[in-house]
Design an enzyme around this catalytic site. Structure first.
Site, PDB file in Angstrom:
ATOM      1  CG  HIS A  43      -1.978   1.231   1.261  1.00 20.95           C
ATOM      2  ND1 HIS A  43      -3.610   0.866   2.154  1.00 20.95           N
ATOM      3  CD2 HIS A  43      -2.099   2.388   0.966  1.00 20.95           C
ATOM      4  CE1 HIS A  43      -3.843   2.090   1.722  1.00 20.95           C
ATOM      5  NE2 HIS A  43      -3.102   2.384   1.355  1.00 20.95           N
ATOM      6  CD  GLU A  70      -4.581  -3.027   0.694  1.00 23.02           C
ATOM      7  OE1 GLU A  70      -5.335  -4.359   0.854  1.00 23.02           O
ATOM      8  OE2 GLU A  70      -3.626  -2.497   1.509  1.00 23.02           O
ATOM      9  CG  HIS A 191      -7.719  -2.104   8.534  1.00 22.87           C
ATOM     10  ND1 HIS A 191      -7.067  -1.681   8.622  1.00 22.87           N
ATOM     11  CD2 HIS A 191      -7.975  -2.175  10.421  1.00 22.87           C
ATOM     12  CE1 HIS A 191      -6.603  -0.540   8.512  1.00 22.87           C
ATOM     13  NE2 HIS A 191      -6.952  -0.362  10.141  1.00 22.87           N
TER      14      HIS A 191
END
Length: 240
Positions: A43, A70, A191
């Site tokens: 990410h 991401e 998450h």
């Protein structure tokens, strides 16, 4: 069995805290693959405070499993990075500038037209698209109208509620997953999933294709070692 994609951002955070290349992000990713991980997630953020843009090119060239990038597709540099590296999957996350970590999914109703354009752009380049959403059936339904291949359910609420009442915590995710199944879009999740809550989540969401896990996995590796930790997460992700 849901595939395990290991998010290696925290490896990069540790490296960047001292400069140099220790620990080596690429070698960590290759080790995760060697120990059985079916994908690597990164990410990158504009300030490159953990994953650097060059890391993404190095990973794309060297890893053999799926690369999932991401990030915030509102950032032109991010869009260019994805198009230049051609990962297996791009996950669109509505980060705000300076945000420490992702903390909400897309409002897929308000931003539907924009997300349609981004899905068309990435899918036109042959990249699978996943949209980060809260476990709200309305948002999942609107996401299905963007042309996305998958949605990734934001699982912080589940992780926070798991210890007190796991049945209540999983219920919105069951509902959202049922909508995704009915609409024919794939389902990812991520998450705050960890060794305590992952197995139950996978059992209760049988259509789950992929979980992306970073912070908890890398933290557990400090105590258990990376090989043992990846093995335990793979077992949990199997749902058996």
């Amino acid at each position: 069995m849901a595939k395990l994609s290991v998010n290696i951002n925290k490896i990069a955070t540790l490296r960047n805290s001292r400069g140099g290349n220790n620990p080596d992000v690429l070698q960590a990713a290759l080790a995760c693959e060697r120990f059985g991980a079916q994908g690597i997630t990164v990410h990158p953020r504009p300030d490159e405070r953990h994953i650097r843009y060059q890391d993404v090119f190095d990973l794309r060239t060297n890893i053999r499993t799926e690369l999932n990038i991401e990030g915030n597709c509102r950032e032109e540099k991010f869009v260019r990075l994805v198009l230049d590296t051609q990962p297996a999957q791009v996950t669109l996350v509505p980060d705000n500038p300076g945000q420490i970590t992702s903390n909400h999914g897309w409002d897929t109703i308000t931003h539907k037209s924009y997300l349609q354009d981004m899905c068309a752009l990435f899918k036109g380049a042959g990249i699978r698209v996943s949209i980060f959403v809260d476990p709200d059936p309305v948002m999942v339904e609107a996401a299905s109208q963007t042309g996305t291949d998958r949605v990734e359910l934001y699982t912080e609420a589940y992780a926070k509620g798991y210890a007190d009442n796991r049945e209540a915590a999983i219920t919105p995710y069951r509902t959202a997953a049922a909508v995704a199944r009915q609409l024919g879009i794939g389902l990812n999740a991520g998450h705050d999933l960890d060794l305590h809550n992952l197995h139950y989540f996978v059992q209760e969401i049988p259509d789950l294709l992929e979980v992306s896990i970073g912070h908890a996995l890398i933290s557990d590796a400090l105590y258990l070692g990376l090989e043992e930790t990846v093995g335990r997460y793979l077992a949990a992700a199997s749902g058996v």
